[in-house]
Design an enzyme around this catalytic site. Structure first.
Site, PDB file in Angstrom:
ATOM      1  CB  SER A 244       2.096   9.874  -5.706  1.00  0.00           C
ATOM      2  OG  SER A 244       2.682   8.834  -6.468  1.00  0.00           O
ATOM      3  CE  LYS A 245      -3.407   5.116  -1.363  1.00  0.00           C
ATOM      4  NZ  LYS A 245      -4.808   5.306  -1.618  1.00  0.00           N
ATOM      5  NE  ARG A 246       0.636   6.526  -9.799  1.00  0.00           N
ATOM      6  CZ  ARG A 246       1.208   7.497 -10.477  1.00  0.00           C
ATOM      7  NH1 ARG A 246       2.205   7.244 -11.289  1.00  0.00           N
ATOM      8  NH2 ARG A 246       0.813   8.744 -10.336  1.00  0.00           N
ATOM      9  NE  ARG A 247       7.046   8.812  -8.508  1.00  0.00           N
ATOM     10  CZ  ARG A 247       6.035   9.614  -8.802  1.00  0.00           C
ATOM     11  NH1 ARG A 247       5.271  10.075  -7.849  1.00  0.00           N
ATOM     12  NH2 ARG A 247       5.794   9.951 -10.044  1.00  0.00           N
TER      13      ARG A 247
END
Ligand code: GLU
Length: 461
Positions: A244-247
């Site tokens: 995901s974007k956060r990672r």
């Protein structure tokens, strides 16, 4: 035998996600492998979140990866009349109905079912049945249209990736197929489109696996032939969570911007969830030759940045110099530097030590911009003892023929004259001219540099 027709159907609500790019690749490869057609459809019925900018990014990313399509892009929002006609057909045949339940009523039903530990399915209050009296149509409520899902029996399909899957119809409720604003929902538009576009094989992410029973029921209600479905497992980040974007980077564009080559990302994405023997490196042509829809992994793949870097380094190393020059140019220009005809040879000299175009651009910028050697490298290599040797070298280099052989001869003369070995001279020259002691062979590096720049850098410290 009917012709294979596959499609990719991204929602234009952001960049082309790596997971979508991977299913696009499988769909493309399978169509190409089978001599079929690959269609691009833009699923833009989420009007609030869909943007033209996102469509443009998706088209650019597909082109960059080399995933060419035979038909499309087809935009769902340009097909509203068709969906309306199909809904009318279903209504006429008693296979769909208007539902006037308000969001508050639906919430109340859901809560009550949850309280009884039941699945929070729609309670069917507007579903017409023989002999059943429906509630009075309330004023001022715009209805949605629901599909009359079968209440009995199983939905079964043989998933191309996961094998046989069976869901009982009691597990699923009457799906909303048209929202109150008249726009069809994903699960309905996707069926009409796959039917109209004669899609034979649907590869998509397994976040859609719960949607497939509804879709199969709608296909059946329409008397439309069923495509085969293949649900590819999610891609996990290196922490074992869904990528995901956060990672980290999740879009094709982010990897393009980080200096990856399209064939490297394509190779890596293909291998992430599919295999052909022990092969790790393969071209797009080989993927097309080998991809027959088998050997797709059932379990989630883990994104491995180190492996992707390794794959990319392979493609940078083996790329043609002129092409590399073209690919690295925007990265060099982004540093405010101008390039010239030396660029292809510079790429050729450095490509085997570069994992990405960003790293290559850093090397290239030593030829077109300034260098700033590290103070500790200067202290270590540019000693008082070596300074007279550097002066001699400057002298020789100011008059030698400016090519690799001429420069090599000049260096050799200076070494003989001072009775020292190559590394003693090469290290300080590299530090001063290239800003680092680790470079390819000195004569080759100098020959690609401009004589006046070399002479000026040799006396810069
Ligand atoms: N628009 C859907 C998505 O982007 C497509 C799903 C499908 O391929 O059916 O996830």
């Amino acid at each position: 035998m009917s012709t294979v027709r596959t499609r990719i159907a991204p929602s234009p609500t952001g960049f082309l996600h790596l997971g979508t790019a991977r299913t696009a690749l499988y769909s493309w490869a399978f169509a190409r492998h089978s001599g079929g057609k690959f269609v691009l459809r833009i699923e833009d019925t989420d009007v609030a979140r869909s943007t033209q900018d996102s469509v443009d990014q998706i088209l650019v990313a597909m082109k960059w990866l080399g995933l060419d399509y035979d038909e499309g892009p087809v935009y769902q929002m340009q097909r509203l009349d068709r969906y309306t006609a199909v809904v009318e057909q279903l209504m006429t045949e008693g296979k769909a109905y208007r539902c006037y339940s308000t969001p508050e009523e639906l919430d109340a039903v859901r809560e009550a079912k949850k309280a009884r530990s039941e699945k929070p399915l729609y309670d069917g209050r507007w579903r017409p049945e023989p002999g059943k009296t429906l509630p009075l149509v309330p004023d001022g409520v715009k209805p949605v249209i629901r599909f009359k899902n079968p209440t009995e029996g199983d939905v079964t399909w043989n998933d191309l990736v996961k094998g046989p899957i069976t869901i009982n119809n009691r597990e699923i409720d009457d799906l909303i197929i048209v929202r109150a604003d008249g726009i069809p929902t994903y699960n309905f538009a996707v069926v009409v489109d796959d039917w109209d576009m004669h899609i034979t094989h649907v590869y998509r992410g397994d976040e859609h696996i719960n949607n497939t029973p509804w879709q199969i029921n709608i296909f059946n209600a329409l008397g439309a032939p069923l495509p085969q479905f293949g649900h590819c497992p999610v891609i996990l980040g290196d922490d074992g969570q869904k990528l995901s974007k956060r990672r980290g980077a999740v879009s094709v564009t982010a990897y393009q911007e980080a200096g990856y080559l399209p064939e490297a990302l394509l190779n890596y994405l293909a291998r992430l969830g599919w295999s052909h023997g022990d092969e790790e490196l393969f071209t797009a042509e080989q993927i097309v030759t080998w991809f027959d829809g088998t050997h797709l992994n059932k379990s989630p793949a883990q994104w491995d940045p180190a492996k992707l870097l390794w794959v990319n380094a392979h493609y940078v190393k083996t790329a043609d110099n002129a092409r590399l020059a073209k690919l690295v140019t925007p990265f060099v220009r982004a540093k405010g530097l101008d390039i010239d005809e030396r660029l292809a040879d510079i790429c050729g000299l450095f490509k085997d030590r570069c994992e990405t175009l960003v790293v290559l651009a850093n090397w290239v910028s030593a030829f077109y911009g300034q260098v700033t050697p590290k103070p500790e490298e200067i202290t270590q290599h540019v000693t008082q003892a070596i300074r007279p040797v550097l002066d001699s070298l400057s002298q020789s280099l100011s008059s030698c023929t400016w090519d690799k052989a001429g420069i090599a001869a000049a260096i050799k003369d200076v070494l003989t004259q001072h009775g020292i070995k190559m590394p003693q001279l090469a290290m300080p020259v590299r530090v001063l001219v290239m800003g680092t002691a680790q470079t390819p062979s000195l004569d080759a590096v100098l020959a690609l540099s401009k004589r006046e720049v070399v002479l000026q850098r040799l006396k810069s410290v």
